[in-house]
Design a protein around this motif. Structure first.
Motif, PDB file in Angstrom:
ATOM      1  N   ARG A  58       0.831  -1.217   0.000  1.00  0.00           N
ATOM      2  CA  ARG A  58       0.000   0.000   0.000  1.00  0.00           C
ATOM      3  C   ARG A  58       0.860   1.258   0.000  1.00  0.00           C
ATOM      4  N   PHE A  59       1.939   1.256   0.784  1.00  0.00           N
ATOM      5  CA  PHE A  59       2.822   2.423   0.808  1.00  0.00           C
ATOM      6  C   PHE A  59       3.433   2.670  -0.569  1.00  0.00           C
ATOM      7  N   PHE A  60       3.831   1.612  -1.245  1.00  0.00           N
ATOM      8  CA  PHE A  60       4.368   1.741  -2.600  1.00  0.00           C
ATOM      9  C   PHE A  60       3.386   2.498  -3.490  1.00  0.00           C
ATOM     10  N   TRP A  61       2.121   2.075  -3.473  1.00  0.00           N
ATOM     11  CA  TRP A  61       1.108   2.714  -4.318  1.00  0.00           C
ATOM     12  C   TRP A  61       0.744   4.108  -3.816  1.00  0.00           C
ATOM     13  N   ILE A  62       0.709   4.311  -2.516  1.00  0.00           N
ATOM     14  CA  ILE A  62       0.442   5.648  -1.972  1.00  0.00           C
ATOM     15  C   ILE A  62       1.508   6.621  -2.451  1.00  0.00           C
ATOM     16  N   TYR A  63       2.767   6.218  -2.345  1.00  0.00           N
ATOM     17  CA  TYR A  63       3.874   7.081  -2.753  1.00  0.00           C
ATOM     18  C   TYR A  63       3.797   7.414  -4.246  1.00  0.00           C
ATOM     19  N   LEU A  64       3.653   6.381  -5.070  1.00  0.00           N
ATOM     20  CA  LEU A  64       3.626   6.616  -6.520  1.00  0.00           C
ATOM     21  C   LEU A  64       2.406   7.411  -6.956  1.00  0.00           C
ATOM     22  N   LEU A  65       1.248   7.093  -6.415  1.00  0.00           N
ATOM     23  CA  LEU A  65       0.039   7.787  -6.843  1.00  0.00           C
ATOM     24  C   LEU A  65      -0.010   9.234  -6.347  1.00  0.00           C
ATOM     25  N   THR A  66       0.468   9.486  -5.135  1.00  0.00           N
ATOM     26  CA  THR A  66       0.491  10.881  -4.679  1.00  0.00           C
ATOM     27  C   THR A  66       1.538  11.682  -5.456  1.00  0.00           C
ATOM     28  N   GLY A  67       2.661  11.066  -5.784  1.00  0.00           N
ATOM     29  CA  GLY A  67       3.654  11.738  -6.629  1.00  0.00           C
ATOM     30  C   GLY A  67       3.095  12.033  -8.008  1.00  0.00           C
ATOM     31  N   LEU A  68       2.398  11.059  -8.581  1.00  0.00           N
ATOM     32  CA  LEU A  68       1.777  11.248  -9.897  1.00  0.00           C
ATOM     33  C   LEU A  68       0.738  12.362  -9.854  1.00  0.00           C
ATOM     34  N   MET A  69      -0.114  12.340  -8.834  1.00  0.00           N
ATOM     35  CA  MET A  69      -1.148  13.377  -8.728  1.00  0.00           C
ATOM     36  C   MET A  69      -0.532  14.760  -8.516  1.00  0.00           C
ATOM     37  N   GLY A  70       0.496  14.849  -7.704  1.00  0.00           N
ATOM     38  CA  GLY A  70       1.174  16.130  -7.510  1.00  0.00           C
ATOM     39  C   GLY A  70       1.759  16.651  -8.810  1.00  0.00           C
TER      40      GLY A  70
END
Length: 117
Positions: free
Chosen positions: A95-107
């Motif tokens: 979950r942390f992997f996806w949280i990090y990548l998706l929040t980076g992508l959204m930013g």
């Protein structure tokens, strides 16, 4: 200490990626990591190049690991190291992997949409 490394592997992966990219930028540039051409070369977010027809949408992800200058690299990597371990323990590695990548992508998408031409 070793059990902590096993407990937060994704945090350590992202810290290592940040360090690797910064080290490569430093070596390639001879220490001038603030150079705009170098940042673009290493995948920084640059709106004119992120047109779907130019095929550089990868910059939405690569920009998460490109830092302009040592202080930004240091503070971001240190923050990822400490907060990342806590978040990874709380939510788990996947979950942390996806949280990090998706929040980076959204930013990066928000920066792309709201940045001037």
């Amino acid at each position: 200490m070793m059990s902590q490394l096993k407990y937060s592997p994704v945090t350590h992966l992202f810290v290592a990626l940040n360090c690797l990219v910064f080290l490569l930028m430093y070596v390639v540039s001879g220490g001038l990591v603030e150079d705009a051409r170098l940042l673009i070369q290493f995948g920084a977010l640059y709106p004119p190049l992120i047109q779907w027809d130019l095929g550089q949408s990868y910059r939405l992800f690569s920009a998460m690991f490109v830092h302009i200058g040592f202080m930004l690299f240091f503070t971001n990597t240190l923050t990822i190291y400490f907060l990342g371990q806590q978040i990874e323990r709380l939510y788990g590695s996947v979950r942390f992997f996806w949280i990090y990548l998706l929040t980076g992508l959204m930013g990066n998408l928000f920066c792309l949409v709201f940045s001037p031409d």
